[in-house]
Design a protein around this motif. Structure first.
Motif, PDB file in Angstrom:
ATOM      1  N   GLU A  61      30.191  46.053  45.460  1.00 21.47           N
ATOM      2  CA  GLU A  61      30.395  45.522  46.811  1.00 21.47           C
ATOM      3  C   GLU A  61      30.751  46.669  47.742  1.00 21.47           C
ATOM      4  N   ASP A  93      33.137  44.434  52.846  1.00 21.60           N
ATOM      5  CA  ASP A  93      33.026  43.105  52.226  1.00 21.60           C
ATOM      6  C   ASP A  93      34.202  42.833  51.292  1.00 21.60           C
ATOM      7  N   ASN A 148      36.363  39.607  52.158  1.00 18.54           N
ATOM      8  CA  ASN A 148      36.373  38.531  51.160  1.00 18.54           C
ATOM      9  C   ASN A 148      37.781  38.293  50.610  1.00 18.54           C
ATOM     10  N   TYR A 149      38.524  39.367  50.446  1.00 23.62           N
ATOM     11  CA  TYR A 149      39.900  39.247  49.953  1.00 23.62           C
ATOM     12  C   TYR A 149      40.741  38.445  50.946  1.00 23.62           C
ATOM     13  N   GLY A 186      39.614  36.402  53.133  1.00 17.28           N
ATOM     14  CA  GLY A 186      39.079  35.033  53.130  1.00 17.28           C
ATOM     15  C   GLY A 186      39.683  34.202  52.013  1.00 17.28           C
ATOM     16  N   PHE A 187      39.873  34.811  50.861  1.00 21.46           N
ATOM     17  CA  PHE A 187      40.494  34.129  49.725  1.00 21.46           C
ATOM     18  C   PHE A 187      41.900  33.649  50.090  1.00 21.46           C
ATOM     19  N   ARG A 235      37.287  34.500  59.350  1.00 19.67           N
ATOM     20  CA  ARG A 235      36.412  35.672  59.250  1.00 19.67           C
ATOM     21  C   ARG A 235      36.541  36.651  60.427  1.00 19.67           C
ATOM     22  N   ARG A 272      43.107  47.012  50.862  1.00 19.23           N
ATOM     23  CA  ARG A 272      42.897  45.620  50.477  1.00 19.23           C
ATOM     24  C   ARG A 272      44.215  44.844  50.444  1.00 19.23           C
TER      25      ARG A 272
END
Ligand code: ADP
Ligand code: ADP
Length: 226
Positions: free
Chosen positions: A92, A96, A100-101, A103-104, A109, A148
């Motif tokens: 990835e 992203d 995505n992290y 978003g979890f 977004r 992250r």
């Protein structure tokens, strides 16, 4: 309230290994705090308890006043953890991975994209936002792990031996990112067995050995005793 207040924390594994034998410590909001000790001292166990990966045997842990044992999810929302091993998907792209992290964790977004830009810049990875993560250098991968963890905007960032086994150049790049995060107001606690690292980064220090805090206080006061 303190960023972290630990009282008489005990952890016994399998009813026999006493990894923590009554640890108490306090970390102030905004502090950069090192937990220094040799292998086997209990650092990972302590970090594991504060980040809810390990259950304590007894004792009290409060994160910004919130009791970790009683209100676990509320306390956990304040904590970000950077694990030792790099565990993102190498296929990835950094952008992203961050979006995505977030978003979890329920971050919308648009908001996630804004945060990702801030964090990638702070980690000196903005130019690498859309390359395959596999192609990043070792130092970049480690800074991406830090970026992250920041995507949920933790008030307390915890790192378990973030620079174990990496060379001095990679370490310095990580230090720069961590200093910027701390300057932004995030409290940071890291474990390390390098005194040099604690000295370079941290304002306060606790020394742990065989499951007990043997000394704690401002960096300068402790260095004067060594
Ligand atoms: P450090 O991070 O300072 O190296 P640890 O917290 O990993 O120390 O370990 C403290 C002690 O607890 C050591 O004696 C270790 O072998 C033991 N220990 C750690 N994790 C476990 C576990 N899951 N089960 C049993 N013993 C453990
Ligand atoms: P707990 O559920 O009490 O927190 P863990 O789930 O962390 O314990 O550990 C599960 C098992 O993994 C332990 O019983 C131990 O046998 C093994 N283990 C994991 N890490 C270590 C370690 N560092 N030293 C010794 N044993 C370990």
């Amino acid at each position: 309230a303190p960023a972290l207040a630990i009282r008489d924390l005990r952890k016994t594994y399998d009813n026999r290994v006493e990894a923590l034998k009554g640890v108490s410590l306090e970390v102030r909001p905004g502090d950069f705090f090192a937990l220094l000790g040799p292998n086997g001292a209990g650092k990972s166990t302590l970090i594991g308890i504060v980040s809810s990966l390990v259950n304590a045997t007894s004792g009290e842990v409060r994160v910004f006043g919130i009791d970790l044992m009683r209100e676990r999810s509320a306390a956990m929302r304040l904590v970000g953890l950077v694990p030792q091993e790099i565990n993102f998907n190498m296929f990835e792209k950094p952008l992203d991975i961050l979006v995505n992290y977030a978003g979890f964790y329920g971050v919308p977004r648009r908001e996630a994209l804004q945060r990702a830009e801030v964090e990638l810049k702070r980690a000196q990875l903005w130019e690498k936002a859309n390359v395959m993560s596999r192609t990043l250098s070792g130092g970049m991968k480690r800074r991406l792990m830090i970026a992250r963890a920041m995507m949920t905007q933790p008030k307390l960032l915890i790192l378990d031996e973030p620079t174990a086994g990496v060379d001095i150049e990679i370490r310095r790049g990580m230090w720069k990112t961590l200093r910027e995060i701390n300057a932004g107001g995030t409290t940071i606690i890291l474990t390390t067995h390098y005194l040099e690292e604690a000295e370079s980064l941290c304002r306060h220090l606790a020394i742990i050995d065989r499951g007990q805090i043997v000394d704690q206080g401002p960096m300068k006061a402790l260095l004067a005793k060594l």
